[in-house]
Design a protein around this motif. Sequence first.
Motif, PDB file in Angstrom:
ATOM      1  N   THR A  24       6.118   1.355   0.535  1.00 36.99           N
ATOM      2  CA  THR A  24       5.257   1.290  -0.644  1.00 36.99           C
ATOM      3  C   THR A  24       4.220   2.404  -0.573  1.00 36.99           C
ATOM      4  N   ARG A  26       1.120   1.957  -0.654  1.00 39.31           N
ATOM      5  CA  ARG A  26       0.079   1.488   0.274  1.00 39.31           C
ATOM      6  C   ARG A  26       0.478   1.735   1.737  1.00 39.31           C
ATOM      7  N   ASN A  35      -6.133   8.343   0.434  1.00 40.99           N
ATOM      8  CA  ASN A  35      -6.354   7.244  -0.505  1.00 40.99           C
ATOM      9  C   ASN A  35      -5.229   7.194  -1.530  1.00 40.99           C
ATOM     10  N   LEU A  36      -5.118   6.072  -2.201  1.00 40.43           N
ATOM     11  CA  LEU A  36      -4.011   5.827  -3.130  1.00 40.43           C
ATOM     12  C   LEU A  36      -3.957   6.857  -4.253  1.00 40.43           C
TER      13      LEU A  36
END
Length: 198
Positions: A24, A26, A35-36
Motif C-alpha cells: 500500500t 502507507r 510522507n503520503l
Amino acid sequence: MGHREDLLDGAKRCLLDKGWVRTTARDIVAASGANLASIGYHYGSKDALMMEAFLKLTEDWGEGMTRALAEVAEPGASREEHLAAVIDGVIASFEQDRRFWAAQLEVIGQLGNHPELRERFASMLPQGREGLVAVFEGVDDTEVPDGAARTAGYVYYSLFTGLWVQWLIDPAGTPTGRDVVEGMRRAVDGTVLGTPPK
C-alpha cells in the motif's frame, strides 16, 4: 537523499518484501520515511512509483548479473562449455535473488490490469534481449550488434524465461547448463530423437 529517492528505495523494499498487490501507499511511506503526499508529488501515483521501483530492481539485477558472469567460464573453455557455465550461473542467480524473481512473476501477472505497465515492460524488452546477449556472450551491452539482439536475443530471452519459470515450479528439476546446451545442439543437428532425419 531526497524524498524522491527515499520513496523509490522504500518501494523497492516493499516490492521485495510484500509484492506488488499487497503493498500500500502507507507501506511505502513507512519504509521510506517520506510522507503520503510526496508519492503524488514525485511520481503521480503509487502504481507509477511501483513501476519505477520494479524497473530499477530489474536494472540493478541486470548489472549485477553481468558482473557476476563476466568470467564464469574457464579460460580456454569450448563454446559449449562457456554456454553451459553461463546457464549454470543464471540458474544459481534465481536462488540468490529469489524475492526479486517472485516479485517479477507477480508483476507480469499484473500486466493485464495495468496497460501503462505493460507498455513500459514492452519498451524494455529490446534492452533486455540485448542485455541477455551480453550476459551469454560475456561482453558489454555496447558490443552487441543490432542483428544479434534481434536474433540471438530472442533465443536467449526465451531460454532465460523458460529456465526461470521451470525453476520457480521445481527448483530441483531444473536442468543443468550442460543438459540445456546438449539439448540445443541436438535440436539444431536434428538428432533430438536419435539419428538425424534424411
